[in-house]
Design a protein around this motif. Structure first.
Motif, PDB file in Angstrom:
ATOM      1  N   TYR A 135      51.385  65.179 -11.614  1.00 48.47           N
ATOM      2  CA  TYR A 135      52.834  65.186 -11.810  1.00 48.47           C
ATOM      3  C   TYR A 135      53.196  66.117 -12.952  1.00 48.47           C
ATOM      4  O   TYR A 135      52.378  66.457 -13.782  1.00 48.47           O
ATOM      5  CB  TYR A 135      53.365  63.771 -12.071  1.00 48.47           C
ATOM      6  N   LYS A 136      54.466  66.536 -12.945  1.00 53.15           N
ATOM      7  CA  LYS A 136      54.931  67.418 -14.017  1.00 53.15           C
ATOM      8  C   LYS A 136      55.683  66.590 -15.048  1.00 53.15           C
ATOM      9  O   LYS A 136      56.270  65.546 -14.738  1.00 53.15           O
ATOM     10  CB  LYS A 136      55.813  68.526 -13.470  1.00 53.15           C
ATOM     11  N   LYS A 155      56.951  74.441  -7.932  1.00 50.77           N
ATOM     12  CA  LYS A 155      58.209  73.726  -7.727  1.00 50.77           C
ATOM     13  C   LYS A 155      58.027  72.439  -6.927  1.00 50.77           C
ATOM     14  O   LYS A 155      58.852  71.547  -7.005  1.00 50.77           O
ATOM     15  CB  LYS A 155      59.218  74.633  -7.040  1.00 50.77           C
ATOM     16  N   ASN A 156      56.944  72.338  -6.143  1.00 49.63           N
ATOM     17  CA  ASN A 156      56.759  71.149  -5.311  1.00 49.63           C
ATOM     18  C   ASN A 156      56.157  69.972  -6.082  1.00 49.63           C
ATOM     19  O   ASN A 156      56.009  68.896  -5.523  1.00 49.63           O
ATOM     20  CB  ASN A 156      55.892  71.474  -4.096  1.00 49.63           C
ATOM     21  N   THR A 161      56.184  66.787  -8.412  1.00 50.54           N
ATOM     22  CA  THR A 161      57.222  65.794  -8.677  1.00 50.54           C
ATOM     23  C   THR A 161      57.066  65.230 -10.088  1.00 50.54           C
ATOM     24  O   THR A 161      56.046  65.421 -10.738  1.00 50.54           O
ATOM     25  CB  THR A 161      57.138  64.635  -7.662  1.00 50.54           C
ATOM     26  N   ASP A 162      58.090  64.509 -10.507  1.00 50.74           N
ATOM     27  CA  ASP A 162      58.037  63.837 -11.799  1.00 50.74           C
ATOM     28  C   ASP A 162      57.145  62.600 -11.692  1.00 50.74           C
ATOM     29  O   ASP A 162      56.681  62.247 -10.618  1.00 50.74           O
ATOM     30  CB  ASP A 162      59.450  63.431 -12.232  1.00 50.74           C
ATOM     31  N   ASP A 172      55.660  59.074 -11.147  1.00 52.70           N
ATOM     32  CA  ASP A 172      55.966  58.024 -10.184  1.00 52.70           C
ATOM     33  C   ASP A 172      55.203  56.757 -10.598  1.00 52.70           C
ATOM     34  O   ASP A 172      53.972  56.748 -10.622  1.00 52.70           O
ATOM     35  CB  ASP A 172      55.551  58.463  -8.781  1.00 52.70           C
TER      36      ASP A 172
END
Length: 134
Positions: free
Chosen positions: A55-56, A118-119, A121-122, A124
């Motif tokens: 995740y980013k 860009k793909n 996600t934050d 989770d």
């Protein structure tokens, strides 16, 4: 370099052992992986543990952000609340200028100074809970 617990804390029940389990490892693009490592892969994986769940997040010091807001809260009686608004915008400005980093759910390795696709996600909570129980 990964820090290992002393031999006296190898017991899984010791509190010191839990501290070492929670430590994160930080990699920068300068010394561990290429800057475009995650862009070049079709299905990005963690180079440390081969996990596909990444995740980013912002590479922002959370304690610094809390300290800024705390300073604003201390001056609330003197500034009638304007210090909170002013320091909120300062905190927001700092946060917007900070780059993204990538972190692995499984091994908690953090990759800084890399190009984040860009793909990604934050964070989770559901995925994190799956790896936390392992």
């Amino acid at each position: 370099m990964i820090r290992r617990p002393p031999r006296s804390t190898l017991s899984s029940s010791s509190a010191a052992s839990d501290v070492y389990k929670r430590q994160t490892v930080r990699y920068t693009a300068l010394n561990a992986i290429k800057k475009n490592y995650f862009i070049d892969q079709k299905q990005p994986k963690c180079p440390q543990c081969e996990c596909k769940h990444l995740y980013k997040k912002k590479d922002f010091n959370q304690s610094l952000g809390c300290l800024i807001i705390l300073i604003g809260a201390v001056f609330v009686p003197l500034t009638y609340g304007l210090s909170l608004v002013l320091l909120f915008f300062l905190d927001l400005l700092l946060y917007s200028r900070v780059k993204d980093s990538i972190e692995c759910y499984k091994c908690k390795t953090e990759f800084t100074n890399v190009i984040v696709p860009k793909n990604f996600t934050d964070f989770d909570h559901h995925i994190a809970e799956i790896y936390e129980n392992d």
